[in-house]
Design an enzyme around this catalytic site. Structure first.
Site, PDB file in Angstrom:
ATOM      1  N   ILE A 103      46.110  40.956  44.379  1.00 35.96           N
ATOM      2  CA  ILE A 103      45.481  42.037  44.846  1.00 35.96           C
ATOM      3  C   ILE A 103      44.546  42.592  43.749  1.00 35.96           C
ATOM      4  O   ILE A 103      44.050  42.888  42.456  1.00 35.96           O
ATOM      5  CB  ILE A 103      46.732  43.461  44.930  1.00 35.96           C
ATOM      6  CG1 ILE A 103      48.079  42.966  45.691  1.00 35.96           C
ATOM      7  CG2 ILE A 103      45.504  44.013  45.455  1.00 35.96           C
ATOM      8  CD1 ILE A 103      48.754  44.413  45.457  1.00 35.96           C
ATOM      9  N   CYS A 104      43.034  42.116  44.093  1.00 34.25           N
ATOM     10  CA  CYS A 104      42.141  43.457  43.442  1.00 34.25           C
ATOM     11  C   CYS A 104      42.052  41.781  42.175  1.00 34.25           C
ATOM     12  O   CYS A 104      42.012  40.218  42.168  1.00 34.25           O
ATOM     13  CB  CYS A 104      41.933  43.955  43.406  1.00 34.25           C
ATOM     14  SG  CYS A 104      39.963  44.363  42.017  1.00 34.25           S
ATOM     15  N   THR A 105      42.157  42.362  40.417  1.00 31.69           N
ATOM     16  CA  THR A 105      42.359  41.438  39.274  1.00 31.69           C
ATOM     17  C   THR A 105      43.349  41.032  39.248  1.00 31.69           C
ATOM     18  O   THR A 105      43.508  40.723  38.194  1.00 31.69           O
ATOM     19  CB  THR A 105      41.012  42.680  38.469  1.00 31.69           C
ATOM     20  OG1 THR A 105      42.079  42.932  38.539  1.00 31.69           O
ATOM     21  CG2 THR A 105      39.660  42.707  39.051  1.00 31.69           C
ATOM     22  N   GLY A 106      44.413  41.585  40.709  1.00 31.58           N
ATOM     23  CA  GLY A 106      45.524  40.803  39.792  1.00 31.58           C
ATOM     24  C   GLY A 106      46.197  39.208  40.418  1.00 31.58           C
ATOM     25  O   GLY A 106      46.257  38.406  39.627  1.00 31.58           O
ATOM     26  N   THR A 123      38.433  37.389  44.091  1.00 27.31           N
ATOM     27  CA  THR A 123      38.883  38.676  43.434  1.00 27.31           C
ATOM     28  C   THR A 123      37.460  39.897  44.007  1.00 27.31           C
ATOM     29  O   THR A 123      36.588  39.666  44.209  1.00 27.31           O
ATOM     30  CB  THR A 123      39.285  38.190  42.277  1.00 27.31           C
ATOM     31  OG1 THR A 123      39.588  39.847  41.220  1.00 27.31           O
ATOM     32  CG2 THR A 123      38.063  38.015  41.118  1.00 27.31           C
TER      33      THR A 123
END
Length: 314
Positions: A103-106, A123
């Protein structure tokens, strides 16, 4: 029962937990508890979010398992790399899980674990360049809401995690269930993975209410032959006043702003529908298909046919 494991690290972004609501409401729509949600961190116990809110988690030990792993992002992924225990766990996760999602910067955590090597990924747009530079084997596509490459999923900025979670529900149960979940969550639209992260209305960023109203009027009437006078009448200004206001607040003329909105509307229809290009050109307000193609090439560097072909390949 499908187990969703949400993996958190210190200073995780709290909005990542909103994805859990998608699965909660999917259970309501389905009328049965198909998705079971659990929260993990490498050591278990309390984990602190970037807002200071803490959450109790289960440890990544021998008992930790999930059918889908969802890895939350942090505000600065380069300053807060994942622990060795987390990366080792994720490196092995695809052997046991149906999918792993960042998720996002995951996405940085997945990349650190080697899960994105040679794969397409996205991202948050503000970190896409850093992801590409640090992990050059990844095919970073910084203008997508979410991307699926085999069993690995990645999403853009935080609210895009909701779209990715809905995509997971659609993959599991079909488009109708996903639409019902989106409706329950009062989401304005269920964005497809191929949709861009960027919004022309946000990019124009008008400050005054009158200019915002003029742009909203234009967006709601794109199929009509809009003129500066039409927009000016809608917000009770003269054409000269409106033109001056447009240039001062957006750096564009009203005509260029309308063209940008038409271009975005056409792109979204290409991405999200099976309408013919002739129909899309008409609905977006272009003179004809050829005119739309000219604006597409000027704005995106590719013809609309290429965008539709690329969408079909995803």
């Amino acid at each position: 029962m499908h187990r969703i494991g949400v993996l958190l690290t210190d200073n995780f972004q709290l909005l990542a937990l909103s994805t859990m609501s998608v699965f909660e409401f999917a259970n309501l729509v389905l009328g049965e508890p198909f998705y079971q949600l659990s929260i993990y961190s490498d050591q278990g116990g309390e984990v602190r979010s970037s807002t200071g809110v803490t959450l109790q988690t289960q440890p990544l030990d021998a008992t930790a398992s999930a059918d889908t792993w969802m890895v939350a992002g942090v505000l600065d992924p380069l300053a807060a790399p994942a622990s060795e225990q987390t990366t080792l766990f994720l490196r092995d996760a695809p052997r046991h899980a149906r999918r792993v999602a960042g998720i996002c910067t995951g996405a940085f955590v997945l990349a650190q674990a080697g899960l994105l090597d040679g794969k397409r990924a996205t991202t948050h747009w503000a970190h896409a360049k850093s992801l590409q530079q640090r992990y050059p084997t990844i095919q970073v596509q910084d203008d997508r809401i979410f991307i699926i490459d085999e069993h690995i999923w990645t999403s853009a900025g935080m609210t895009a995690g909701l779209d990715m979670a809905l995509g997971i529900v659609e993959k599991d149960f079909g488009a109708e269930i996903a639409r019902n979940v989106a409706h329950r969550l009062v989401m304005n639209q269920r964005r497809s993975g191929g949709q861009t992260q960027h919004s022309e209305m946000l990019a124009l960023a008008p400050r005054s209410d009158r200019l915002q109203n003029a742009l909203e009027f234009a967006r709601n009437n794109l199929s009509k032959p809009l003129t500066v006078e039409d927009l000016a009448d809608a917000v009770h200004l003269s054409a000269r006043q409106l033109s001056r206001l447009f240039r001062a607040e957006t750096g564009k003329s009203p005509a260029k702003a309308i063209e940008s909105l038409r271009l975005e509307a056409a792109r979204l229809m290409i991405e999200q529908s099976r309408l013919s290009l002739d129909t899309i050109a008409r609905e977006a307000g272009f003179r004809d298909r050829r005119h739309m193609r000219e604006v597409f090439v000027r704005g995106y560097g590719i013809p609309p046919q290429s965008l539709r072909a690329g969408k079909a390949m995803e």
